[in-house]
Design a protein around this motif. Sequence first.
Motif, PDB file in Angstrom:
ATOM      1  N   SER A  15      33.026  26.117  43.365  1.00 39.75           N
ATOM      2  CA  SER A  15      32.238  24.907  43.090  1.00 39.75           C
ATOM      3  C   SER A  15      31.589  24.947  41.710  1.00 39.75           C
ATOM      4  CB  SER A  15      31.142  24.740  44.149  1.00 39.75           C
ATOM      5  OG  SER A  15      30.092  25.690  43.970  1.00 39.75           O
ATOM      6  N   LEU A  16      31.649  26.098  41.046  1.00 38.30           N
ATOM      7  CA  LEU A  16      30.998  26.264  39.748  1.00 38.30           C
ATOM      8  C   LEU A  16      31.992  26.102  38.609  1.00 38.30           C
ATOM      9  CD1 LEU A  16      28.805  29.414  40.567  1.00 38.30           C
ATOM     10  CD2 LEU A  16      28.063  27.022  40.548  1.00 38.30           C
ATOM     11  N   ASP A  17      31.549  25.557  37.501  1.00 40.76           N
ATOM     12  CA  ASP A  17      32.395  25.387  36.324  1.00 40.76           C
ATOM     13  C   ASP A  17      32.445  26.678  35.509  1.00 40.76           C
ATOM     14  OD1 ASP A  17      32.914  22.718  36.920  1.00 40.76           O
ATOM     15  OD2 ASP A  17      31.160  22.017  35.793  1.00 40.76           O
ATOM     16  N   ASN A  18      33.656  27.055  35.119  1.00 35.03           N
ATOM     17  CA  ASN A  18      33.860  28.183  34.201  1.00 35.03           C
ATOM     18  C   ASN A  18      33.306  29.499  34.740  1.00 35.03           C
ATOM     19  OD1 ASN A  18      35.147  28.870  31.802  1.00 35.03           O
ATOM     20  ND2 ASN A  18      33.253  28.869  30.625  1.00 35.03           N
ATOM     21  N   VAL A  19      33.333  29.656  36.057  1.00 29.70           N
ATOM     22  CA  VAL A  19      32.906  30.902  36.702  1.00 29.70           C
ATOM     23  C   VAL A  19      34.025  31.369  37.633  1.00 29.70           C
ATOM     24  CG1 VAL A  19      31.239  31.997  38.250  1.00 29.70           C
ATOM     25  CG2 VAL A  19      30.468  30.277  36.598  1.00 29.70           C
ATOM     26  N   GLU A  20      34.373  32.658  37.536  1.00 28.41           N
ATOM     27  CA  GLU A  20      35.424  33.225  38.378  1.00 28.41           C
ATOM     28  C   GLU A  20      34.920  34.517  39.013  1.00 28.41           C
ATOM     29  OE1 GLU A  20      38.050  31.440  38.846  1.00 28.41           O
ATOM     30  OE2 GLU A  20      37.895  30.057  37.144  1.00 28.41           O
ATOM     31  N   ALA A  21      35.630  34.982  40.044  1.00 28.94           N
ATOM     32  CA  ALA A  21      35.196  36.212  40.713  1.00 28.94           C
ATOM     33  C   ALA A  21      36.364  36.900  41.400  1.00 28.94           C
ATOM     34  CB  ALA A  21      34.101  35.908  41.735  1.00 28.94           C
ATOM     35  N   VAL A  22      36.215  38.210  41.560  1.00 25.99           N
ATOM     36  CA  VAL A  22      37.134  39.020  42.351  1.00 25.99           C
ATOM     37  C   VAL A  22      36.313  39.756  43.401  1.00 25.99           C
ATOM     38  CG1 VAL A  22      38.778  40.938  42.363  1.00 25.99           C
ATOM     39  CG2 VAL A  22      38.733  39.345  40.424  1.00 25.99           C
ATOM     40  N   PHE A  23      36.596  39.487  44.674  1.00 29.05           N
ATOM     41  CA  PHE A  23      35.968  40.199  45.784  1.00 29.05           C
ATOM     42  C   PHE A  23      36.924  41.288  46.251  1.00 29.05           C
ATOM     43  CE2 PHE A  23      34.182  35.974  45.857  1.00 29.05           C
ATOM     44  CZ  PHE A  23      32.860  36.134  46.261  1.00 29.05           C
ATOM     45  N   ILE A  24      36.390  42.458  46.543  1.00 34.35           N
ATOM     46  CA  ILE A  24      37.202  43.536  47.114  1.00 34.35           C
ATOM     47  C   ILE A  24      36.663  43.837  48.504  1.00 34.35           C
ATOM     48  CG2 ILE A  24      38.029  45.900  46.848  1.00 34.35           C
ATOM     49  CD1 ILE A  24      37.551  45.658  43.865  1.00 34.35           C
ATOM     50  N   ASP A  25      37.532  43.737  49.512  1.00 32.78           N
ATOM     51  CA  ASP A  25      37.076  44.010  50.865  1.00 32.78           C
ATOM     52  C   ASP A  25      37.283  45.480  51.230  1.00 32.78           C
ATOM     53  OD1 ASP A  25      39.726  44.413  51.947  1.00 32.78           O
ATOM     54  OD2 ASP A  25      39.961  42.244  52.135  1.00 32.78           O
ATOM     55  N   LYS A  26      36.769  45.872  52.361  1.00 31.35           N
ATOM     56  CA  LYS A  26      36.803  47.281  52.764  1.00 31.35           C
ATOM     57  C   LYS A  26      38.170  47.717  53.261  1.00 31.35           C
ATOM     58  CE  LYS A  26      31.853  47.441  53.631  1.00 31.35           C
ATOM     59  NZ  LYS A  26      30.752  47.533  54.615  1.00 31.35           N
ATOM     60  N   ASN A  61      47.157  33.163  50.007  1.00 29.69           N
ATOM     61  CA  ASN A  61      46.952  31.993  50.893  1.00 29.69           C
ATOM     62  C   ASN A  61      45.485  31.769  51.258  1.00 29.69           C
ATOM     63  OD1 ASN A  61      49.786  31.636  50.987  1.00 29.69           O
ATOM     64  ND2 ASN A  61      49.929  33.187  52.606  1.00 29.69           N
ATOM     65  N   GLU A  62      44.615  31.787  50.251  1.00 31.82           N
ATOM     66  CA  GLU A  62      43.206  31.485  50.521  1.00 31.82           C
ATOM     67  C   GLU A  62      42.875  30.081  50.064  1.00 31.82           C
ATOM     68  OE1 GLU A  62      40.361  35.103  50.636  1.00 31.82           O
ATOM     69  OE2 GLU A  62      41.417  35.202  48.733  1.00 31.82           O
ATOM     70  N   MET A  83      33.333  32.717  48.007  1.00 31.15           N
ATOM     71  CA  MET A  83      34.449  32.128  47.275  1.00 31.15           C
ATOM     72  C   MET A  83      34.298  30.613  47.172  1.00 31.15           C
ATOM     73  SD  MET A  83      37.078  32.951  45.525  1.00 31.15           S
ATOM     74  CE  MET A  83      37.692  34.560  46.046  1.00 31.15           C
ATOM     75  N   LYS A  84      33.831  29.981  48.227  1.00 34.09           N
ATOM     76  CA  LYS A  84      33.586  28.541  48.172  1.00 34.09           C
ATOM     77  C   LYS A  84      32.558  28.206  47.091  1.00 34.09           C
ATOM     78  CE  LYS A  84      34.562  27.419  53.034  1.00 34.09           C
ATOM     79  NZ  LYS A  84      33.952  26.982  54.317  1.00 34.09           N
ATOM     80  N   TYR A  85      31.531  29.040  47.021  1.00 31.95           N
ATOM     81  CA  TYR A  85      30.486  28.800  46.025  1.00 31.95           C
ATOM     82  C   TYR A  85      31.033  28.974  44.609  1.00 31.95           C
ATOM     83  CZ  TYR A  85      25.940  28.978  43.712  1.00 31.95           C
ATOM     84  OH  TYR A  85      24.875  28.725  42.889  1.00 31.95           O
ATOM     85  N   ILE A  86      31.815  30.022  44.394  1.00 30.79           N
ATOM     86  CA  ILE A  86      32.411  30.266  43.074  1.00 30.79           C
ATOM     87  C   ILE A  86      33.300  29.106  42.661  1.00 30.79           C
ATOM     88  CG2 ILE A  86      34.132  31.666  41.847  1.00 30.79           C
ATOM     89  CD1 ILE A  86      31.384  32.938  41.875  1.00 30.79           C
TER      90      ILE A  86
END
Length: 357
Positions: free
Chosen positions: A319-330, A356-357, A314-317
């Motif tokens: 830091s990037l321009d115009n890039v998003e992500a959804v992580f799903i945990d177990k 609250n991330e 998430m920190k890496y995402i």
Amino acid sequence: MKKKRNFLLIIISLIVILLVGYFFLKPQTKDDSNLAITTSPLTRSESLLHTVVQIKIYHKGQEKVMEEAIDYIKEMEKLLSTNLEGSDVYRINHAAGEEAVKVDKRTFTIIKEALKMSEKSDGKFDISIGAVTNLWRIGDDEARLPSDEGIKAALPFINYKNIKIDEEQETVYIEKGMTLELGAISKGYIADGVKSIFEKHHISTAIINLGGNVLVMGTSPNNEKGWNVGVQNPDEVRGDTVGAVHVKNRSVVTSGIYERYLEVDGKTYHHIMNPETGYPVENNISGVTVFTDKSIQGDELSTSLYLLGIEEGMKYIESLDNVEAVFIDKDKGLHISSGLKEKFELKNEDYHIVENE
């Protein structure tokens, strides 16, 4: 003098008539007549790239363009196959330790891009992972659990720094014992290639779905907000979603441990390998979906994020321009990057959004 004026008036009148005829009586071109957007798309599904490829073009009369796109995918599959004798990747792998191999410009571009991602991820993304994936063969009929000794013996041959490229000659050299595997990046490149074909033919509205790599062009004819693209449920077969986001002109790439796996003695081994251990990645991620402009970027990121984990990923995402992500945990929690939080629509009550991330 009067005759001269009359002659000039006749010439001017002829020019006006010709201009009117050109602008109002010219026949319609293909671009004018055939590219009206329709709500009933031209659709094609094929078993390619070890998945089901589906393409939808929302313009009439584009059968030839569709055929061109499918032919391009088939051509790229032959070019990048690890098993097809004569393919670029096959030739590189079989010349390991002996000589540099001249490759197609497109193959060279993919490998060059992969090496950039390897540097950015500090080796977590590594196309020389083939030394290990060839032992597991997860996704093939010959899938098996390798011996621990065999895996340890293969690990020294996983090192992207030993892939040497020559930009002037467009050659690739790998050391003896190494094996390249481009599966973690090739579908993204191919999806972008299909988009380029469509743009060349002035197609503005389409969906390119390469089995987990979705690239949408324009917006939905039925919704000005954009295409409603779902985030895959990692606990179910492809097509079942946990939520969705409306997007325009974006690539949406999903990777998950549900895609390909091997079960041995009650234990499940998924296909996303850790280049440091030679075994499937072990962390709390069950699925990740990446939103980018270029599909090749989303493809390489989706693998890298698995290895980074949710917190670092998430920190890496961010830091990037115009890039998003959804992580799903177990634990069925969704971790959503800042640019998507207001846009994401949760649709599965079994899942929850982690705040609250």
